[in-house]
Structures are given as structure tokens and as C-alpha cells.
Motif scaffolding. Structure first.
Motif, short mmCIF file in Angstrom:
data_model
loop_
_atom_site.label_atom_id
_atom_site.label_comp_id
_atom_site.label_asym_id
_atom_site.label_seq_id
_atom_site.Cartn_x
_atom_site.Cartn_y
_atom_site.Cartn_z
N GLU A 193 60.16 52.56 82.33
CA GLU A 193 59.22 51.51 81.25
C GLU A 193 59.90 51.33 79.94
OE1 GLU A 193 54.81 52.78 79.46
OE2 GLU A 193 55.52 54.36 80.68
N TYR A 194 60.18 52.19 79.08
CA TYR A 194 61.57 51.97 78.56
C TYR A 194 63.43 51.77 78.50
CZ TYR A 194 56.19 52.65 76.70
OH TYR A 194 55.31 52.20 76.46
N ASP A 195 63.79 51.26 77.74
CA ASP A 195 65.31 51.69 77.51
C ASP A 195 65.67 52.92 77.03
OD1 ASP A 195 64.96 48.87 78.59
OD2 ASP A 195 64.95 48.24 75.98
N LEU A 196 65.20 53.66 76.57
CA LEU A 196 65.04 54.58 74.86
C LEU A 196 63.99 55.40 74.80
CD1 LEU A 196 67.89 56.43 74.38
CD2 LEU A 196 67.17 54.94 72.06
N LEU A 197 63.73 56.35 75.07
CA LEU A 197 63.34 57.59 74.41
C LEU A 197 63.49 58.40 73.38
CD1 LEU A 197 59.83 58.17 75.03
CD2 LEU A 197 59.95 59.30 76.85
N VAL A 198 63.15 58.55 73.04
CA VAL A 198 63.81 59.95 71.84
C VAL A 198 62.02 60.84 72.17
CG1 VAL A 198 63.72 60.69 69.28
CG2 VAL A 198 65.17 58.43 70.04
N ARG A 199 61.99 62.15 72.71
CA ARG A 199 61.93 62.78 72.47
C ARG A 199 61.54 64.12 72.05
NH1 ARG A 199 58.07 62.95 76.61
NH2 ARG A 199 58.70 61.46 77.97
N GLY A 200 60.45 65.41 71.19
CA GLY A 200 60.10 65.76 70.47
C GLY A 200 61.12 65.91 69.66
N ALA A 201 61.05 65.10 68.78
CA ALA A 201 61.19 65.20 67.31
C ALA A 201 60.23 65.06 65.94
CB ALA A 201 62.09 63.65 66.62
N HIS A 202 60.37 65.72 64.79
CA HIS A 202 59.51 65.88 63.84
C HIS A 202 59.91 64.58 63.36
CE1 HIS A 202 57.64 68.31 61.03
NE2 HIS A 202 57.86 66.87 60.06
N ASP B 256 54.08 62.53 59.85
CA ASP B 256 55.19 63.57 59.34
C ASP B 256 54.42 64.98 60.73
OD1 ASP B 256 56.26 65.97 57.49
OD2 ASP B 256 54.49 66.67 56.64
N GLY B 257 55.23 64.67 61.45
CA GLY B 257 54.88 66.08 62.29
C GLY B 257 55.67 65.18 63.95
N PRO B 258 55.62 66.06 64.59
CA PRO B 258 56.21 65.89 66.23
C PRO B 258 55.61 64.42 66.26
CG PRO B 258 54.33 67.60 66.24
CD PRO B 258 54.27 67.67 64.94
N ALA B 259 56.04 64.14 67.15
CA ALA B 259 56.34 62.62 68.64
C ALA B 259 57.31 61.66 68.54
CB ALA B 259 55.14 61.56 67.20
N ASP B 260 56.97 61.31 69.91
CA ASP B 260 58.11 60.44 70.51
C ASP B 260 57.81 59.35 70.72
OD1 ASP B 260 58.04 62.87 72.49
OD2 ASP B 260 56.50 61.74 73.33
#
Length: 376
Positions: free
Chosen positions: A3-12, A21-25
Motif C-alpha cells: 500500500e505504501y513505499d515506507l512505513l515507520v512503525r511504533g515511534a513516539h 506527542d505520542g505513539p503513531a505510525d
């Protein structure tokens, strides 16, 4: 198909422009932020596991000398000041005047992975060694300066002037007046270096207009924004109130822990943390953007404010808040992933005062326009 080229998962995620200011992808498609939030079912061609890391908009260094040339003091725009250090946008503060602009653009700006923007020096070229850059009338050509800005608006933000005896020599306030004139005639802003008088800072501040930038604002030299009583001079507070921006510009001689503490205690506005990195300070006391940011964490500033002053704060000072400094969907995907290490660290200001800190910011990934440029 992913679906996407890149997914940054689980960062604050910290993005003060969006009050995040919290967890998100963070999902990236075609070089731009596509979505941000809880994206548990999303798929991507590449997934970055960012658990334990902070994610912010790509860091912006508002004051980085990246005119990298043989014999000069500029540092490499990617390896030493840009994407390899967590910075996605580096703003060169007038290393080049109009006579040098073509070479700077061709050999540095246009080939860098880092986004490089710049202020054009009001003096057309560098002075001879040991001579003040703004020290003689022949160092100025308003027609050429204005024409260069008009022709290079895609990367030139405004005009740089160095309001100190070291750079103005016997010309006093005239270089500042010429910079303001060039900015007026091009509809741009001024970045103004402050240092040793003359000209005196009160006269300089009176000339600054809304949107102009004072850099090296918290230096420890006599005649800065703090008076003899160590309190902010009225002219500095008045300038901030009318919309003048204040930038750190750490450098080799322009940031003092004592000045910073007194300014913070007095509530003096600050709009950007920047390095003033160049060949003479890259091995200390500056080192890089992360180390400079860490000094403000050490001084008691919250991590949220440190990120704000390294992302959408400088973006606003550049007049680019609508395009840079945020992870808003649709914007170019400039992302810095970093950690805050706990331990014992030594941090040095430009007065060569060393203090012991317990936290240090370190970049882990740099993503520029959706492409990973720095990774473990």
C-alpha cells in the motif's frame, strides 16, 4: 502490492505543528507523508521498526555553513551538516555573496541530498584574509545582489549581514542598512549576525523588521541582548514583540550557557536552535545538530520545545511554515528518528565551559523526501 513505499512503525511522534506527542505510525508514498496514526493493517515495501525511538519532522538547521570548497571553512552539506547528522534542511547563512553564488549553487546546493537553502551575503565576495568582509564600499554591489536574489528565489531566502566590528570594520551601521535595503527591494528578510560592537546592538535592533532574524542571540560577549544588569535590554524585547526572530547560531564563539540560562529565566523569546557549524567548530564545541539540541535539553528545556525549535520554529523564521517543519499528510516526507540516551556526557559552550549532562540526543534514521539517507 504494498500500500505504501515506507512505513515507520511504533515511534513516539513529536510534531508541534500538529500538537502530536505520542505513539503513531507514519506512512510514506511517492516521497510524501500519506497517513499518520495507528496503521496496524497497513503494508509497505519497507517497514522501519521504530520502537523505542522518537520521530519528528526532519530537523532544520537554520545556520549551517555548507559552502564546501577547497580552502574554505564550510562543511559538507550531507556528511557533516545534513542528512547524515539528522538534518533534512540546512540553511547556509551567507557564506556566499553574489560573486560566488554560481559555484555554491552548482557544486553544493544542486548536488546535495540535503535540502539546502540560503541567505545571500550582502557583500558580493569574501574579503582578503584578515580584512573585514563588510569593511569597504567596493565589497558591495546592490544591483548584483538584488538581481541574484530575484533570479534565485527558489533557494535564496533573503540577505545576510554581519553586524560586528570584526566584519564591518570602520563602516559601522552602513552594511546593515544596505542589507535592509536589499531585502526591502526584493521583498525578503534579513538574517543579522550580532557580535562585538560597533555597531551597537541597540542601533542594529532598531533596523530589524518583522520577519527578520537575529542570529547568535545568546552569545556571551559584551554588548549582547543582556545588559549590564544581566537582564534583557528593552530593544531586544521590543524587537521580539514586533515579530523579529531570534536564532542561536552556536558556532565557535557565539553561545554561552550563562547567557542562555539568564535569557530563559527572563522569558526572552527564542525561535530556532541552530549550529553555525563550520570547519573550525565541527570537532568542538558544536559537533552537530544533535549535540546542540542536547545542550538545551540539559538547560531544562522540554524535549517538545527542543524539537519545536529544531523543526517548525525555524520553518516559521524562514517563512516556510506552510511547507516545512511538520509531518502533515501531503508534505514532503522529511523525518528524523532519534533516541535520547541516558548517561553521563560532557557538553561545552562557545566560552569553552564544560558541563555534565545526563541526556544526549542521537539521530538513528534520516528520511529525506521519503528516502532513507541515514540508518543504523
Amino acid at each position: 502490492m504494498a500500500e505504501y513505499d515506507l512505513l515507520v512503525r511504533g515511534a513516539h511522534v513529536i510534531d508541534t505543528a500538529q500538537s502530536l506527542d505520542g505513539p503513531a505510525d507514519i506512512a510514506v508514498k511517492d516521497g510524501r507523508v500519506a497517513r499518520i496514526g495507528a496503521l496496524g493493517g497497513a503494508t509497505a515495501a519497507r517497514v522501519v521498526d521504530a520502537a523505542g525511538l522518537y520521530a519528528s519532522p526532519g530537523w532544520i538547521d537554520l545556520h549551517a555553513h555548507v559552502f564546501h570548497s577547497a580552502g574554505g571553512n564550510g562543511v559538507h552539506p550531507d556528511r557533516e551538516a545534513g542528512v547524515m547528522t539528522g538534518v533534512t534542511t540546512a540553511v547556509d547563512p551567507g557564506s556566499a555573496g553574489a560573486n560566488q553564488w554560481a559555484g555554491f549553487r552548482a557544486y553544493n546546493i544542486d548536488v546535495a541530498k540535503t535540502r539546502v537553502l540560503a541567505f545571500l551575503n550582502v557583500s558580493i565576495s569574501s574579503a582578503a584574509p584578515g580584512m573585514p568582509r563588510h569593511g569597504a564600499w567596493e565589497n558591495f554591489n546592490q544591483r548584483l545582489t538584488i538581481r541574484t536574489i530575484e533570479e534565485q528565489r527558489d533557494v535564496i531566502l533573503g540577505v545576510k549581514v554581519l553586524a560586528s566590528q570584526t566584519h564591518c570594520g570602520l563602516m559601522g551601521l552602513e552594511p546593515v542598512k544596505l542589507a535592509v535595503q536589499a531585502a526591502d527591494l526584493t521583498g525578503t528578510t534579513v538574517m543579522c549576525h550580532i557580535g562585538h560592537a560597533p555597531p551597537v546592538i541597540q542601533d542594529v535592533l532598531h533596523l530589524m523588521r518583522p520577519g527578520d532574524i537575529i542570529t547568535h542571540c545568546w552569545h556571551g560577549k559584551p554588548g549582547g541582548i543582556l545588559g549590564r544588569d544581566k537582564k534583557p535590554i528593552p530593544e531586544a524585547l521590543a524587537a521580539a514583540a514586533r515579530g523579529v526572530f531570534f536564532d542561536i547560531g552556536h558556532g565557535n564563539a557565539s553561545f554561552a550557557f550563562e547567557t542562555a540560562r539568564r535569557a530563559m529565566d527572563a522569558g526572552v523569546p527564542l525561535h530556532a536552535i541552530s549550529t553555525d557549524i563550520h570547519r573550525l567548530c565541527i570537532r568542538g564545541p558544536v559537533f552537530d545538530m544533535a549535540t546542540t539540541m542536547s545542550k538545551f535539553l540539559h538547560l531544562g528545556m522540554s524535549l517538545i520545545d527542543v524539537v519545536r525549535l529544531s523543526t517548525n520554529g525555524p520553518a516559521a523564521a524562514m517563512g516556510q511554515a506552510g511547507t516545512l517543519g511538520s509531518l502533515q499528510p501531503g508534505r514532503e516526507a522529511d523525518i528524523t528518528l532519534f533516541r535520547v540516551e541516558q548517561g553521563e556526557f560532557q557538553l561545552m559552550d562557545a566560552e569553552r565551559k564544560i558541563e555534565r549532562a545526563t541526556r544526549l540526543i542521537r539521530p538513528v534514521y534520516t528520511i529525506r523526501a521519503g528516502r532513507i539517507c541515514l540508518q543504523p
